[in-house]
Motif scaffolding. Structure first.
Motif, short mmCIF file in Angstrom:
data_model
loop_
_atom_site.label_atom_id
_atom_site.label_comp_id
_atom_site.label_asym_id
_atom_site.label_seq_id
_atom_site.Cartn_x
_atom_site.Cartn_y
_atom_site.Cartn_z
N THR A 1 0.81 -1.22 0.00
CA THR A 1 0.00 0.00 0.00
C THR A 1 0.84 1.26 0.00
O THR A 1 0.50 2.24 -0.69
CB THR A 1 -0.94 0.00 1.23
N HIS B 1 -5.99 -7.85 -0.43
CA HIS B 1 -5.21 -6.80 0.22
C HIS B 1 -6.14 -5.64 0.59
O HIS B 1 -6.36 -4.71 -0.19
CB HIS B 1 -4.09 -6.32 -0.71
N LYS C 1 -6.19 -3.07 2.81
CA LYS C 1 -5.70 -1.70 2.88
C LYS C 1 -5.41 -1.13 1.50
O LYS C 1 -5.64 0.05 1.23
CB LYS C 1 -4.44 -1.63 3.75
N CYS C 2 -4.90 -1.96 0.65
CA CYS C 2 -4.59 -1.53 -0.72
C CYS C 2 -5.88 -1.22 -1.48
O CYS C 2 -5.96 -0.23 -2.21
CB CYS C 2 -3.79 -2.62 -1.42
N GLU D 1 -8.68 -0.26 -0.11
CA GLU D 1 -9.17 0.99 0.47
C GLU D 1 -8.47 2.20 -0.15
O GLU D 1 -9.12 3.20 -0.51
CB GLU D 1 -8.96 0.99 1.98
#
Length: 256
Positions: free
Chosen positions: A170, A202, A204-205, A207
């Protein structure tokens, strides 16, 4: 490929054998080069488009939608500034050094010529693309400072952003987005950064990409949208992130 078969293939894991073979080819300049290639191969498969059961770094019609993140620690994660004997490092290409995060040796190579920072290998991959694919954030940062092109595309339209998203890196994704790269860049098989991040689960990625405007309607060649893919693979947290994002979009539209 349709139905359950497509879902099964999308969910399948791919071995890293082809990546190791590719690295061995680049390191065959001697015994030291071969050893270095093996060391680099141990960190995971190199970037590219995935071809199921033949090349872990290739994607074909959604059949195998991601490089599975390697469990092997990179040299920097192990705390190693230099992971091989100097004689061995001398045999490594600028692309291998970038992938391993060997910054001091990489700097020496770059001093030899300005054109080296964006030098392409036989598949059109640049040092920045390699570093992004392996999650080498400091190498990515330095390459960008040295003038590496974040918009560069390899022969099959692989990009640093797509491969960083594939690995779930990220911080690298955000660093590249700050350089105004195309967030919806696609490869020749219809893979986008968001689709790769969803495939890899993934959160967080996903997001980060959605927060920066990634397109939720883009389909892979398999016909899957990001939400379709999340549902097919049972990635519930990713599904929730996408649902929350869609809800926010509707709420924003109602206020306009």
């Amino acid at each position: 490929m349709e139905g359950g078969g497509a879902v099964a293939d999308l969910a399948g894991n791919s071995p890293h054998d082809a990546g190791a073979r590719e690295l061995r080819k680049e390191g065959e300049s001697g015994a030291g080069g071969a050893a270095a290639a093996e060391e680099l191969a141990a960190t995971g498969a190199p970037p590219g488009c995935l071809r199921p059961e033949r090349d872990v770094s290739r994607v074909d019609h959604g059949d195998s939608f991601a490089l599975k993140r390697s469990n092997a620690l990179t040299n920097r994660q192990r705390g190693n500034e230099v992971s091989a004997l100097p004689a061995t490092l001398d045999t490594l290409s600028i692309h291998q050094l970038a992938a391993q995060g060997e910054l001091s040796q990489l700097k020496e190579h770059l001093r030899k010529g300005e054109n080296l920072v964006n030098k392409r290998d036989e598949r059109g991959l640049t040092p920045l693309i390699w570093a992004a694919a392996f999650g080498e954030i400091e190498t990515v940062r330095h390459l960008l400072q040295w003038g590496a092109d974040p918009h560069a595309l390899a022969k099959e339209r692989e990009s640093a952003l797509s491969l960083a998203s594939m690995g779930g890196y990220t911080d690298i994704v955000l660093m590249l987005l700050e350089r105004n790269v195309d967030i919806n860049i696609y490869d020749w098989n219809g893979g986008t950064p968001l689709l790769y991040a969803v495939r890899g689960n993934h959160v967080k990625c996903v997001e980060a990409l959605l927060a920066h405007g990634a397109d939720l309607t883009t389909e892979a060649d398999s016909g899957y949208t990001p939400m379709d893919l999340a549902v097919a693979l049972g990635h519930k947290k990713v599904q929730q992130v996408i649902e929350n994002h869609i809800l926010k979009l509707f709420q924003k539209k109602e206020l306009e």
